[in-house]
Scaffold this motif. Structure first.
Motif, PDB file in Angstrom:
ATOM      1  N   VAL A  54       0.868  -1.167   0.139  1.00 32.93           N
ATOM      2  CA  VAL A  54      -0.008   0.089   0.041  1.00 32.93           C
ATOM      3  C   VAL A  54       0.682   1.192  -0.027  1.00 32.93           C
ATOM      4  CG1 VAL A  54      -1.877   1.342   1.222  1.00 32.93           C
ATOM      5  CG2 VAL A  54      -1.940  -1.169   1.286  1.00 32.93           C
ATOM      6  N   THR A  55       0.591   2.162  -0.808  1.00 34.50           N
ATOM      7  CA  THR A  55       1.543   3.316  -1.193  1.00 34.50           C
ATOM      8  C   THR A  55       0.736   4.533  -1.539  1.00 34.50           C
ATOM      9  OG1 THR A  55       3.764   4.240  -1.982  1.00 34.50           O
ATOM     10  CG2 THR A  55       2.095   2.597  -3.283  1.00 34.50           C
ATOM     11  N   HIS A  56       1.376   5.652  -1.423  1.00 34.11           N
ATOM     12  CA  HIS A  56       0.882   7.021  -1.891  1.00 34.11           C
ATOM     13  C   HIS A  56       2.021   7.522  -2.701  1.00 34.11           C
ATOM     14  CE1 HIS A  56      -2.610   7.476   0.151  1.00 34.11           C
ATOM     15  NE2 HIS A  56      -2.003   7.258   1.601  1.00 34.11           N
ATOM     16  N   ASN A  57       3.365   6.987  -2.662  1.00 35.39           N
ATOM     17  CA  ASN A  57       4.556   7.280  -3.121  1.00 35.39           C
ATOM     18  C   ASN A  57       4.348   6.929  -4.906  1.00 35.39           C
ATOM     19  OD1 ASN A  57       7.517   7.564  -4.141  1.00 35.39           O
ATOM     20  ND2 ASN A  57       7.697   7.989  -1.923  1.00 35.39           N
ATOM     21  N   LYS A  58       4.641   8.014  -5.487  1.00 41.50           N
ATOM     22  CA  LYS A  58       4.825   7.841  -7.247  1.00 41.50           C
ATOM     23  C   LYS A  58       5.687   7.168  -7.557  1.00 41.50           C
ATOM     24  CE  LYS A  58       2.617  12.718  -7.734  1.00 41.50           C
ATOM     25  NZ  LYS A  58       2.714  13.622  -8.437  1.00 41.50           N
ATOM     26  N   SER A 113       5.554  -0.477  -9.749  1.00 40.26           N
ATOM     27  CA  SER A 113       4.516  -1.508  -9.684  1.00 40.26           C
ATOM     28  C   SER A 113       4.405  -2.026 -11.189  1.00 40.26           C
ATOM     29  CB  SER A 113       3.094  -0.933  -9.040  1.00 40.26           C
ATOM     30  OG  SER A 113       3.694  -0.572  -7.690  1.00 40.26           O
ATOM     31  N   THR A 114       4.219  -3.406 -10.911  1.00 41.54           N
ATOM     32  CA  THR A 114       3.734  -4.205 -12.463  1.00 41.54           C
ATOM     33  C   THR A 114       2.197  -4.134 -12.175  1.00 41.54           C
ATOM     34  OG1 THR A 114       3.728  -6.182 -11.320  1.00 41.54           O
ATOM     35  CG2 THR A 114       5.997  -5.493 -12.285  1.00 41.54           C
ATOM     36  N   HIS A 115       1.561  -4.089 -11.438  1.00 41.02           N
ATOM     37  CA  HIS A 115       0.017  -3.923 -11.408  1.00 41.02           C
ATOM     38  C   HIS A 115      -0.397  -3.037 -10.353  1.00 41.02           C
ATOM     39  CE1 HIS A 115      -3.434  -6.004 -12.814  1.00 41.02           C
ATOM     40  NE2 HIS A 115      -3.985  -5.790 -11.658  1.00 41.02           N
ATOM     41  N   LEU A 116      -1.405  -2.177 -10.468  1.00 40.89           N
ATOM     42  CA  LEU A 116      -2.039  -1.309  -9.578  1.00 40.89           C
ATOM     43  C   LEU A 116      -3.305  -1.976  -9.407  1.00 40.89           C
ATOM     44  CD1 LEU A 116      -0.712   2.011 -10.621  1.00 40.89           C
ATOM     45  CD2 LEU A 116      -0.081   0.909  -8.540  1.00 40.89           C
ATOM     46  N   LEU A 117      -3.953  -1.611  -8.078  1.00 41.52           N
ATOM     47  CA  LEU A 117      -5.209  -1.839  -7.593  1.00 41.52           C
ATOM     48  C   LEU A 117      -5.834  -0.476  -6.908  1.00 41.52           C
ATOM     49  CD1 LEU A 117      -4.948  -5.251  -5.746  1.00 41.52           C
ATOM     50  CD2 LEU A 117      -5.752  -4.992  -8.107  1.00 41.52           C
TER      51      LEU A 117
END
Length: 734
Positions: free
Chosen positions: A694-698, A704-708
């Motif tokens: 879980v992140t807020h960092n760009k 990331s290979t996949h974002l949820l």
């Protein structure tokens, strides 16, 4: 092994059933604050069996169930299910043959949870055992939240050791050790109980030995008693047989006496019956003669009564005749010269006299009041026949003459009636003497018959007295016979009982001796038996059973002692293997720390050291940052602590990679430079471990290979949008 997907329903903000897929090896979960990103981490922790509401950021376990919002109603239960790719057979044992393994947990408002493994009902312990030694166990280092980063660095030595043990995979050994120690405790308790039982059986054997010896002595005395009893019973049977023969002779004599009495009684009964027959016949003749006698007496009485009534009637008629004569004389003396009033008075007197005479015939036959009415009526009737010329001018002389004529006529009638009565009476009395004579003769016959009846009655009484005497005598003899019969039956029963008892002594040998001596010896023997007291006849058999039981208990104790020895050896072996695995893991961890820590800090040094030399010693994390001296970890900045903790976690992952690693905003305290170092290390480690963060960092998002993407369009309800970053980049470039 990696996490394929996650299904949620009714869990926290994920109210609607939803499936979240994790197709990549670096899956970032992004979204604004409060949208429910961390709820995904909580769901994974919850399905693994988490029972701490605080660890799930809740006040109670029931708070994980969606409690409603402005537009949605609360739900009654929640469920979370994890799906793992096990194609590489990471999970062994019974799950080795499954390419996919699922773990599911459901819970209702009552707080009761239900667990499933591959849709089969399971226990919470089964779920925990499934993850033991995989890095997802109780001391898991695979789920790292913001608070854990700082707490990991400042963890106690014992806690740091537990993380290394989880990485070394010795948590399974520790579980086996706990089970073995529990078995050792139960085995020791069983040995103590068996020894107590063995001591009790030994005491029982000593007691039963004494009772068995007493039983043997008792049986010998009883055998001797049977020999003596057999001799005495034989003697008693012989004596009773003699008594029985004597009783049978007496019974025969008594029967003969009864038969003789029956004959005499029958003779007297026959004579009595003959006399009774004559008595009945005489009684009939007597009744006939008495009936004739009474009939004659009745006739005589009737004649005498009729004579009496006739004489009475004649006297009455004669008296009436005298009155009539006097009345005529009175009328003649007047000569018709009397006054009318005097004549009337005389006529009235005559009328009243006549009426009174007539009325006497009815006295005693009708009521006096009716008689008086009849009298007054007759007077009125007679007066009508004598009209004294009141108001009619009748002659008084004619009236007197008429009266005279009437009196004369009446006297003639009286004379005629008297002569008729006397004539009838004479005819009746003419046969009276014959009747009286016949009655006297009849009375004589009756007297003779009564005398005969008295004689017959006396004869019957004598016969009956003889019969009664004979019956009384027979009753006495019969009673004696019954007593003799009872005595005989008693003797027969006693002989039968003693014979039956004697049959039980068939195997007892016969002895010889005097009856008196045998009786004395038997009494002395029976006294000895009584002095023995209570006898436990089951003692010999029970003794053998207790001996066998002691052998079994001794064997069981030996087996348990041997088993205890084996368990102690197993504990030692587990300890040796655990210590070796731990030391190997600690050395490997320090080796990886030497590699990973400089990558994150561009230099420096970090190492885990034991607190002391004991086998169970805790660990201390020592760190030296580039260009700095050794400093306490508590003095590090937030970013430095985070990187140090991540260095330790990645070192543990390098030794025993968990199926996946969850990172909840661990890059929040890092600047861009440290973030790059962190995310590059994650990317490097992703070849061995699946990362979900879980992140807020760009910068983290870009790697990331996949974002949820987690959104909350409806207040309180989370939704998930999936984006394949690599595919999106290709589309963007094209």
């Amino acid at each position: 092994m990696r996490l394929k997907s996650l299904k949620l329903s009714g869990f926290k903000s994920f109210v609607d059933p939803i499936q979240v897929d994790f197709p990549g090896i670096m899956c970032g979960i992004v979204g604004p604050n409060g949208c429910g990103k961390s709820n995904i981490i909580d769901a994974i922790k919850w399905v693994k069996g988490e029972l701490s509401a605080k660890s799930l950021r809740s006040e109670s376990l029931q708070d994980v169930i969606f409690n409603g919002s402005d537009n949605r109603k609360p739900v009654s239960h929640c469920s979370v299910e994890l799906f793992f790719d096990n194609s590489e057979n990471f999970l062994g044992g019974e799950y080795l043959k499954f390419d996919e393994v699922s773990v599911k947990r459901e819970m209702g408002r009552d707080g009761q949870s239900t667990y499933f493994i591959n849709n089969a009902s399971a226990r919470r312990r089964d779920v925990q055992d499934l993850f033991l030694g995989t890095g997802l166990g109780a001391n898991s280092y695979a789920i790292i939240e913001q608070g854990i980063i700082s707490s990991l660095v400042s963890a106690k030595p014992e806690e740091l050791r537990s993380y290394v043990e989880e990485a070394a995979g010795i948590t399974k050994y520790k579980e086996r050790k706990r089970e073995t120690e529990s078995r050792i405790k139960r085995t020791s308790e069983n040995i103590d109980r068996l020894k107590d039982l063995e001591d009790e059986v030994k005491r029982s054997i000593r007691r039963l030995n004494a009772e068995a010896n007493l039983t043997t002595k008792y049986k010998k005395l009883r055998e001797k008693e049977k020999e003596l009893s057999k001799f005495l019973i034989n003697s008693e049977i012989n004596a009773l047989t003699d008594q029985l023969k004597s009783a049978e002779k007496e019974n025969k004599s008594t029967e003969d006496g009864i038969e003789k009495l029956d004959g005499e009684r029958l003779a007297f009964t026959s004579k009595r019956d003959v006399s009774k027959t004559k008595l009945m016949e005489g009684l009939k003749d007597l009744e006939d003669q008495q009936r004739v006698f009474f009939e004659l007496g009745a006739k005589i009485s009737l004649i005498e009564e009729k004579e009496k009534s006739s004489n009475t009637r004649i006297s009455e008629l004669e008296l009436e005749q005298e009155k009539n004569k006097k009345n005529l004389a009175d009328l003649s003396d007047d000569g018709g010269a009397v006054e009318t009033s005097s004549a009337e008075s005389d006529v009235e007197k005559v009328i009243e006299s006549e009426v009174s005479t007539e009325i006497k015939n009815f006295q005693g036959k009708i009521d006096e009041s009716v008689l008086e009415i009849l009298k007054q009526s007759l007077i009125k009737f007679w007066k009508k026949g004598f009209d004294f010329g009141k108001g009619k001018g009748s002659d008084n002389s004619e009236t007197i003459n008429s009266l005279k004529e009437q009196f004369v006529e009446r006297n003639k009638a009286i004379i005629t009636e008297i002569e008729g009565i006397k004539k009838d009476l004479k005819n009746e009395k003419s046969g009276l003497s014959d009747l009286v004579e016949n009655r006297k003769e009849q009375e004589g016959k009756i007297t003779t018959l009564r005398a005969n009846q008295d004689n017959l009655n006396e004869e019957v009484r004598k016969f009956e007295a003889e019969i009664t005497r004979l019956e009384t005598q027979k009753e006495a003899i019969s009673q004696k016979r019954n007593e003799e019969e009872v005595n005989k039956r008693s003797l027969e029963n006693e002989i039968k009982e003693k014979t039956e008892k004697l049959d039980t002594y068939k195997d007892v040998k016969d002895i010889q001796g005097e009856e008196e001596d045998i009786s004395i010896e038997l009494e002395r023997l029976q006294q000895k038996i009584m002095n023995l007291g209570p006898i436990n006849f089951a003692a010999p058999e029970t003794l053998e059973a207790e001996k066998q039981r002691k052998e079994v208990l001794t064997s069981q104790i030996e087996e348990l002692v041997e088993s205890l020895s084996k368990l102690d050896e197993a504990i030692k072996k587990i300890d040796r293997e655990s210590n070796k695995s731990f030391n190997d893991c600690l050395n490997s961890t320090n080796k990886f720390l030497e590699e990973i820590f400089p990558k994150l800090f561009d230099g420096g040094f970090c190492k885990l050291n034991p607190v002391d030399s004991s086998e169970d010693s805790g660990l201390i994390l020592m760190a030296r940052l580039p260009g700095k001296k050794n400093t306490k970890l508590s003095q590090l900045s937030g970013g430095e602590k985070a990187l140090t903790a991540l260095a330790l976690v990645f070192s543990l992952f390098s030794i025993n990679p968990a199926p996946f690693c969850l990172l909840d905003e661990v890059d929040a305290p890092l600047d861009d430079e440290n973030t790059v170092r962190f995310i590059n290390l994650v990317s490097e480690m992703s070849s061995k471990v699946q990362f979900i963060f879980v992140t807020h960092n760009k910068i983290s998002m870009e790697k990331s290979t996949h974002l949820l993407g987690v959104t909350m369009r409806d207040l309180g309800v989370s939704k998930v949008v999936s984006v394949d970053v690599e595919q999106a980049m290709e589309l963007a470039q094209s």
